[in-house]
Write a protein that holds these residues in place. Sequence first.
Motif, PDB file in Angstrom:
ATOM      1  N   PRO A  88       0.813  -1.200  -0.116  1.00 53.74           N
ATOM      2  CA  PRO A  88      -0.068   0.073   0.053  1.00 53.74           C
ATOM      3  C   PRO A  88       1.016   1.246  -0.065  1.00 53.74           C
ATOM      4  CG  PRO A  88      -0.867  -1.601   1.530  1.00 53.74           C
ATOM      5  CD  PRO A  88       0.409  -2.231   1.115  1.00 53.74           C
ATOM      6  N   PHE A  89       1.944   1.349   0.890  1.00 52.46           N
ATOM      7  CA  PHE A  89       2.919   2.457   0.915  1.00 52.46           C
ATOM      8  C   PHE A  89       3.633   2.498  -0.315  1.00 52.46           C
ATOM      9  CE2 PHE A  89       6.243   5.340   2.223  1.00 52.46           C
ATOM     10  CZ  PHE A  89       5.621   6.311   2.599  1.00 52.46           C
ATOM     11  N   LEU A  90       4.031   1.645  -1.111  1.00 51.17           N
ATOM     12  CA  LEU A  90       4.662   1.789  -2.384  1.00 51.17           C
ATOM     13  C   LEU A  90       3.746   2.309  -3.352  1.00 51.17           C
ATOM     14  CD1 LEU A  90       7.069  -1.631  -2.279  1.00 51.17           C
ATOM     15  CD2 LEU A  90       7.645   0.640  -1.952  1.00 51.17           C
ATOM     16  N   THR A  91       2.592   1.956  -3.177  1.00 53.55           N
ATOM     17  CA  THR A  91       1.736   2.374  -4.485  1.00 53.55           C
ATOM     18  C   THR A  91       1.490   3.789  -4.119  1.00 53.55           C
ATOM     19  OG1 THR A  91       0.482   0.514  -4.444  1.00 53.55           O
ATOM     20  CG2 THR A  91      -0.782   2.078  -4.998  1.00 53.55           C
ATOM     21  N   TYR A  92       1.267   4.462  -2.706  1.00 47.91           N
ATOM     22  CA  TYR A  92       1.303   5.754  -2.897  1.00 47.91           C
ATOM     23  C   TYR A  92       2.505   6.603  -3.091  1.00 47.91           C
ATOM     24  CZ  TYR A  92       1.463   9.869   0.431  1.00 47.91           C
ATOM     25  OH  TYR A  92       1.616  11.026   0.793  1.00 47.91           O
ATOM     26  N   LEU A  93       3.665   5.971  -2.882  1.00 43.81           N
ATOM     27  CA  LEU A  93       4.944   6.446  -3.208  1.00 43.81           C
ATOM     28  C   LEU A  93       5.106   6.640  -4.608  1.00 43.81           C
ATOM     29  CD1 LEU A  93       7.695   5.234  -0.954  1.00 43.81           C
ATOM     30  CD2 LEU A  93       6.896   7.566  -0.924  1.00 43.81           C
ATOM     31  N   ASN A  94       4.735   5.575  -5.347  1.00 48.04           N
ATOM     32  CA  ASN A  94       4.687   5.891  -6.993  1.00 48.04           C
ATOM     33  C   ASN A  94       3.714   6.943  -7.279  1.00 48.04           C
ATOM     34  OD1 ASN A  94       6.840   3.690  -8.015  1.00 48.04           O
ATOM     35  ND2 ASN A  94       5.533   2.042  -6.751  1.00 48.04           N
ATOM     36  N   GLN A  95       2.705   7.027  -6.852  1.00 51.50           N
ATOM     37  CA  GLN A  95       1.565   7.952  -7.145  1.00 51.50           C
ATOM     38  C   GLN A  95       2.123   9.359  -7.138  1.00 51.50           C
ATOM     39  OE1 GLN A  95      -1.929   6.917  -4.858  1.00 51.50           O
ATOM     40  NE2 GLN A  95      -2.515   5.626  -6.502  1.00 51.50           N
ATOM     41  N   LEU A  96       2.937   9.572  -5.616  1.00 51.73           N
ATOM     42  CA  LEU A  96       3.466  10.796  -5.637  1.00 51.73           C
ATOM     43  C   LEU A  96       4.803  11.118  -6.553  1.00 51.73           C
ATOM     44  CD1 LEU A  96       4.149  10.903  -1.726  1.00 51.73           C
ATOM     45  CD2 LEU A  96       2.615  12.355  -3.091  1.00 51.73           C
ATOM     46  N   ASP A  97       5.394   9.979  -6.787  1.00 51.74           N
ATOM     47  CA  ASP A  97       6.585  10.078  -7.747  1.00 51.74           C
ATOM     48  C   ASP A  97       6.149  10.508  -8.966  1.00 51.74           C
ATOM     49  OD1 ASP A  97       9.230  10.021  -8.250  1.00 51.74           O
ATOM     50  OD2 ASP A  97       8.998   8.033  -8.779  1.00 51.74           O
ATOM     51  N   SER A  98       4.889   9.911  -9.711  1.00 50.68           N
ATOM     52  CA  SER A  98       4.617   9.894 -10.927  1.00 50.68           C
ATOM     53  C   SER A  98       4.062  11.373 -10.884  1.00 50.68           C
ATOM     54  CB  SER A  98       3.316   9.058 -11.501  1.00 50.68           C
ATOM     55  OG  SER A  98       3.904   7.883 -11.222  1.00 50.68           O
ATOM     56  N   ALA A  99       3.443  12.140  -9.957  1.00 50.37           N
ATOM     57  CA  ALA A  99       2.947  13.396 -10.215  1.00 50.37           C
ATOM     58  C   ALA A  99       3.985  14.349  -9.762  1.00 50.37           C
ATOM     59  CB  ALA A  99       1.901  13.561  -8.982  1.00 50.37           C
ATOM     60  N   GLY A 100       5.173  13.882  -9.508  1.00 52.34           N
ATOM     61  CA  GLY A 100       6.019  14.929  -9.282  1.00 52.34           C
ATOM     62  C   GLY A 100       6.336  15.562  -7.880  1.00 52.34           C
ATOM     63  N   ASP A 101       5.462  14.958  -7.144  1.00 48.45           N
ATOM     64  CA  ASP A 101       5.300  15.804  -5.635  1.00 48.45           C
ATOM     65  C   ASP A 101       6.246  15.074  -4.747  1.00 48.45           C
ATOM     66  OD1 ASP A 101       3.248  17.336  -6.538  1.00 48.45           O
ATOM     67  OD2 ASP A 101       1.494  15.498  -6.094  1.00 48.45           O
ATOM     68  N   LEU A 102       6.860  14.075  -5.062  1.00 46.41           N
ATOM     69  CA  LEU A 102       7.787  13.307  -4.060  1.00 46.41           C
ATOM     70  C   LEU A 102       9.221  13.831  -4.189  1.00 46.41           C
ATOM     71  CD1 LEU A 102       8.277  11.218  -1.942  1.00 46.41           C
ATOM     72  CD2 LEU A 102       8.957   9.689  -3.641  1.00 46.41           C
ATOM     73  N   VAL A 103       9.553  14.508  -3.161  1.00 43.53           N
ATOM     74  CA  VAL A 103      10.861  15.405  -3.445  1.00 43.53           C
ATOM     75  C   VAL A 103      12.134  14.752  -2.569  1.00 43.53           C
ATOM     76  CG1 VAL A 103      12.183  17.626  -2.635  1.00 43.53           C
ATOM     77  CG2 VAL A 103       9.646  17.758  -3.213  1.00 43.53           C
ATOM     78  N   ARG A 104      11.711  14.150  -1.529  1.00 42.36           N
ATOM     79  CA  ARG A 104      12.889  13.313  -0.695  1.00 42.36           C
ATOM     80  C   ARG A 104      12.536  12.212  -0.017  1.00 42.36           C
ATOM     81  NH1 ARG A 104      12.880  17.962   1.333  1.00 42.36           N
ATOM     82  NH2 ARG A 104      14.143  18.801  -0.425  1.00 42.36           N
ATOM     83  N   ILE A 105      13.135  11.278   0.002  1.00 40.80           N
ATOM     84  CA  ILE A 105      13.036  10.133   1.123  1.00 40.80           C
ATOM     85  C   ILE A 105      14.183  10.116   2.115  1.00 40.80           C
ATOM     86  CG2 ILE A 105      12.995   7.787   1.722  1.00 40.80           C
ATOM     87  CD1 ILE A 105      11.522   7.308  -1.056  1.00 40.80           C
ATOM     88  N   VAL A 106      13.839  10.348   3.447  1.00 44.23           N
ATOM     89  CA  VAL A 106      14.651  10.317   4.511  1.00 44.23           C
ATOM     90  C   VAL A 106      14.473   9.184   5.571  1.00 44.23           C
ATOM     91  CG1 VAL A 106      15.522  11.759   6.385  1.00 44.23           C
ATOM     92  CG2 VAL A 106      14.280  12.870   4.385  1.00 44.23           C
TER      93      VAL A 106
END
Length: 273
Positions: A88-106
């Motif tokens: 579930p979280f990987l799906t959420y991350l991929n959605q953020l990434d595709s939309a260009g909203d994921l800036v960084r992972i800490v």
Amino acid sequence: MQAIIDNRLQVVAVLGTGEGKSLLYQLPARLPGAGTTVLIVPLVALKQDTIRKCRQLGVECTVWSADRLPGTGCPLVLVSLDQAVGGPFLTYLNQLDSAGDLVRIVIDESHLVCTTESYRRRMREVKQLRMLHCQFVLLTATLPPRMEDVFEKALLLQRPLYVRSLTMRTELEYHAVKLPSSSNAGSFELSVAAHIQATLQQGWFTQEGDRKRVLVYVRMRSQANILAEELGCSTYYSDSGTEEEKAAVLIEGESQVLVATSALAGIDYPHST
């Protein structure tokens, strides 16, 4: 901080307690148009304390829940490591990434990816996060130079930028004490408890009127239970309580002593001895 703001893709910050690791994700999350920073924490019990500190500084943050997705534009999303590599979280991350909203992972306490993978299988799956097109910031106070190659392979890093402070702990002292062994069940633990009580009475863990928190590490949960009963203190291990109860033990525990297994090992836990 400059490397993170400049979007250096892989930054490893090896800094001691109180030297600003938290600031490396708190400040960027407050900048205009910050996007979303995902903070992966090793212990679920420490998430609430992280949230409290962020809110004190005016940093908007939320804890990941598959039942209640973070709103669009949330600058800081906290998630436990076990959840971070789940479907579930990987799906959420991929959605953020595709939309260009994921800036960084800490990843906080990132050395645990190497030091605990033998008994925490999820640690081996963290490398799959590297398929995302964002900056990675790895925070730790415990990564000696000799571990860098293993660390880079575990996280599929390529020529990361290392920023190190001095990790020589000049304030630490080591003492070895030999206690009598016994074939009787629980006898050794009773000897350890008696030694700890005597040490506490001598004031070893009291400085300028303040009591230091004392962490006692043991190999097995049965040992933790015996020691805790003798010392009248709390325990911390994988199933020693609910996440809320374990968080209370860590953050708000009233007893000076806490007995733990390796479930708490390797954590940069301040104000303890």
